[in-house]
Design an enzyme around this catalytic site. Structure first.
Site, short mmCIF file in Angstrom:
data_model
loop_
_atom_site.label_atom_id
_atom_site.label_comp_id
_atom_site.label_asym_id
_atom_site.label_seq_id
_atom_site.Cartn_x
_atom_site.Cartn_y
_atom_site.Cartn_z
N GLY A 76 14.13 -20.33 -15.84
CA GLY A 76 13.49 -19.84 -14.62
C GLY A 76 12.03 -19.51 -14.82
O GLY A 76 11.29 -19.31 -13.84
N THR A 77 11.59 -19.46 -16.08
CA THR A 77 10.18 -19.14 -16.35
C THR A 77 9.29 -20.17 -15.66
O THR A 77 9.63 -21.36 -15.62
CB THR A 77 9.93 -19.17 -17.87
OG1 THR A 77 10.85 -18.29 -18.49
CG2 THR A 77 8.50 -18.76 -18.21
N THR A 78 8.16 -19.72 -15.14
CA THR A 78 7.22 -20.64 -14.49
C THR A 78 5.98 -20.81 -15.37
O THR A 78 5.81 -20.09 -16.37
CB THR A 78 6.80 -20.09 -13.10
OG1 THR A 78 6.29 -18.76 -13.28
CG2 THR A 78 7.99 -20.05 -12.16
N ALA A 101 14.00 -24.57 -12.68
CA ALA A 101 13.51 -24.46 -11.30
C ALA A 101 12.46 -23.36 -11.25
O ALA A 101 12.61 -22.32 -11.91
CB ALA A 101 14.65 -24.12 -10.35
N ASN A 103 11.90 -21.78 -8.65
CA ASN A 103 12.40 -20.77 -7.72
C ASN A 103 13.89 -21.01 -7.48
O ASN A 103 14.27 -22.05 -6.95
CB ASN A 103 11.62 -20.86 -6.41
CG ASN A 103 11.82 -19.62 -5.58
OD1 ASN A 103 12.95 -19.19 -5.39
ND2 ASN A 103 10.73 -19.04 -5.11
N HIS A 136 2.24 -12.41 -4.81
CA HIS A 136 3.26 -11.89 -5.72
C HIS A 136 2.79 -10.55 -6.28
O HIS A 136 1.62 -10.19 -6.15
CB HIS A 136 3.50 -12.86 -6.89
CG HIS A 136 4.31 -14.05 -6.48
ND1 HIS A 136 3.75 -15.15 -5.87
CD2 HIS A 136 5.64 -14.32 -6.60
CE1 HIS A 136 4.70 -16.04 -5.63
NE2 HIS A 136 5.86 -15.57 -6.04
N HIS A 137 3.68 -9.87 -7.00
CA HIS A 137 3.36 -8.58 -7.64
C HIS A 137 2.26 -8.77 -8.69
O HIS A 137 2.06 -9.85 -9.23
CB HIS A 137 4.61 -7.97 -8.26
CG HIS A 137 5.30 -8.88 -9.23
ND1 HIS A 137 4.88 -9.02 -10.52
CD2 HIS A 137 6.36 -9.72 -9.07
CE1 HIS A 137 5.65 -9.90 -11.13
NE2 HIS A 137 6.56 -10.34 -10.27
N LYS A 140 2.57 -10.59 -12.33
CA LYS A 140 2.82 -12.04 -12.54
C LYS A 140 1.60 -12.66 -13.22
O LYS A 140 0.48 -12.52 -12.75
CB LYS A 140 3.10 -12.70 -11.19
CG LYS A 140 3.48 -14.17 -11.32
CD LYS A 140 3.98 -14.72 -9.98
CE LYS A 140 4.22 -16.21 -10.00
NZ LYS A 140 5.23 -16.62 -10.97
N GLY A 146 4.71 -21.18 -9.34
CA GLY A 146 5.42 -22.44 -9.50
C GLY A 146 5.91 -22.97 -8.15
O GLY A 146 5.89 -24.18 -7.89
N THR A 147 6.35 -22.06 -7.28
CA THR A 147 6.84 -22.48 -5.96
C THR A 147 5.70 -23.06 -5.13
O THR A 147 5.87 -24.06 -4.42
CB THR A 147 7.46 -21.28 -5.23
OG1 THR A 147 8.45 -20.72 -6.09
CG2 THR A 147 8.08 -21.68 -3.91
P1 NAD Z 1 9.03 -9.72 -17.04
O1 NAD Z 1 7.62 -9.54 -17.54
O2 NAD Z 1 9.70 -8.58 -16.37
O3 NAD Z 1 9.98 -10.18 -18.26
C1 NAD Z 1 9.64 -11.14 -19.19
C2 NAD Z 1 10.36 -10.78 -20.48
O4 NAD Z 1 10.23 -11.85 -21.42
C3 NAD Z 1 9.80 -9.52 -21.16
O5 NAD Z 1 10.85 -8.59 -21.38
C4 NAD Z 1 9.22 -10.05 -22.48
O6 NAD Z 1 9.33 -9.11 -23.55
C5 NAD Z 1 10.13 -11.26 -22.70
N1 NAD Z 1 9.60 -12.24 -23.66
C6 NAD Z 1 8.32 -12.56 -23.96
N2 NAD Z 1 8.27 -13.50 -24.91
C7 NAD Z 1 9.56 -13.79 -25.24
C8 NAD Z 1 10.17 -14.67 -26.16
N3 NAD Z 1 9.46 -15.47 -26.95
N4 NAD Z 1 11.53 -14.71 -26.22
C9 NAD Z 1 12.29 -13.91 -25.44
N5 NAD Z 1 11.76 -13.05 -24.53
C10 NAD Z 1 10.41 -13.00 -24.44
O7 NAD Z 1 8.99 -11.00 -16.08
P2 NAD Z 1 10.09 -11.45 -15.00
O8 NAD Z 1 9.77 -10.88 -13.66
O9 NAD Z 1 11.44 -11.24 -15.58
O10 NAD Z 1 9.75 -13.02 -14.88
C11 NAD Z 1 9.91 -13.87 -16.00
C12 NAD Z 1 9.48 -15.28 -15.62
O11 NAD Z 1 10.32 -15.78 -14.57
C13 NAD Z 1 8.06 -15.43 -15.10
O12 NAD Z 1 7.52 -16.66 -15.56
C14 NAD Z 1 8.23 -15.47 -13.59
O13 NAD Z 1 7.17 -16.17 -12.95
C15 NAD Z 1 9.52 -16.24 -13.50
N6 NAD Z 1 10.30 -16.05 -12.27
C16 NAD Z 1 11.00 -17.14 -11.86
C17 NAD Z 1 11.85 -17.04 -10.77
C18 NAD Z 1 12.68 -18.24 -10.39
O14 NAD Z 1 13.44 -18.18 -9.42
N7 NAD Z 1 12.57 -19.36 -11.13
C19 NAD Z 1 11.98 -15.82 -10.09
C20 NAD Z 1 11.26 -14.72 -10.55
C21 NAD Z 1 10.43 -14.84 -11.65
#
Ligand code: NAD
Length: 246
Positions: A76-78, A101, A103, A136-137, A140, A146-147
């Site tokens: 889910g990471t973007t 994805a 989103n 977004h917050h 980010k 990404g969306t």
């Molecule tokens: P967040 O900052 O709350 O959490 C990210 C976590 O990843 C942190 O706890 C950090 O310590 C950890 N991390 C960093 N490097 C790491 C590694 N090498 N291995 C394991 N963990 C590691 O962020 P979030 O709100 O949870 O969002 C995470 C990602 O998801 C962002 O890229 C965000 O844009 C994306 N996102 C995607 C969707 C979707 O639907 N695809 C929805 C929301 C957020």
């Protein structure tokens, strides 16, 4: 299903809540802020699927490590999709499955389809200036979202008058053949996207607003159920092909 959470931030925790509600087991939590921070067969503790929500710089290495460990993955990471080929090569080489994805909200995926329909129709009305706004917050790290990039790719594909998209306004004003994305990073909002059609006499807006993160988490857990045991690289579109038939 036994799940590993790679990244235990806001999304990792939201996924855990939804997964437990659905009767799944969380067997591993991997995050630099926890005791367990490396991906290995041992730390994955027999997980069937890993759900990866971390940071753009970590995603590709995590995908490779999960493929090497033979674990199917939902990403889910973007902000890492410029390295999709590299990640896909690792997944295909290992014979595992990956669904990624930008989103996971099912509402957003309906919104993307509505945007495509709107763009097809707006193609005939050249006086409408089409643009994207996203908010977004403030935590980010990547922009545009990404969306918003997915939306922009759809609009550029469907609008003959747009050749590319950009997140930067050039000196001297916008180029008519470029679709512009404006990003805001404020407060704690979960995320909103707007496709705006600015006409000479009126304005049309298509808007999606996420109220909580739970919708993303629900989609990610559904994706984990779907990708388990599959080989290859998939997107949410593959999973939703049966839900949205047009
Ligand atoms: P967040 O900052 O709350 O959490 C990210 C976590 O990843 C942190 O706890 C950090 O310590 C950890 N991390 C960093 N490097 C790491 C590694 N090498 N291995 C394991 N963990 C590691 O962020 P979030 O709100 O949870 O969002 C995470 C990602 O998801 C962002 O890229 C965000 O844009 C994306 N996102 C995607 C969707 C979707 O639907 N695809 C929805 C929301 C957020």
């Amino acid at each position: 299903m036994k799940l590993a959470l790679v990244g235990y931030g806001k999304m990792g925790r939201a996924v855990e809540t939804v997964a437990l509600e659905k009767g799944h087991e969380v067997v591993a939590r991997i995050d630099p802020t926890l005791d367990t921070h490396d991906i290995s067969a041992e730390t994955l503790a027999g997980a069937d699927v890993a759900i990866e929500f971390t940071v753009p710089d970590a995603a590709v290495d995590n995908i490779k490590a999960l493929a090497t460990a033979g674990v199917d993955t939902v990403v889910g990471t973007t902000g890492w999709h410029d390295r999709l080929d590299e990640a896909a090569a690792a997944v295909n080489g290992a014979g595992t499955g990956m669904l990624h994805a930008a989103n996971f909200s099912l509402g957003v995926n309906l919104f993307l389809r509505l945007a495509r329909m709107a763009a097809k129709m707006a193609d005939a009305l050249s006086e409408y200036d089409v643009h994207i706004r996203e908010a977004h917050h403030r935590h980010k790290v990547d922009h545009p979202s990404g969306t918003a990039i997915t939306l922009a790719d759809i609009l550029v594909e469907e609008l003959a008058r747009k050749e590319s998209w950009s997140a930067t306004l050039p000196e001297g004003g916008p180029h008519p053949q470029v679709l512009y994305i404006a990003s805001e990073r404020v407060g704690e909002t979960a995320g909103s996207h707007v496709v705006g059609l600015e006409g000479p006499d009126d304005r049309i807006e298509l808007r999606h607003e996420a109220r909580t993160r739970v919708g993303f988490a629900r989609g990610a857990v559904a994706a984990a159920e779907w990708v388990q045991g599959k080989s290859g690289v998939f997107t949410l579109d593959d999973m939703l092909a049966e839900t949205f038939t047009s």
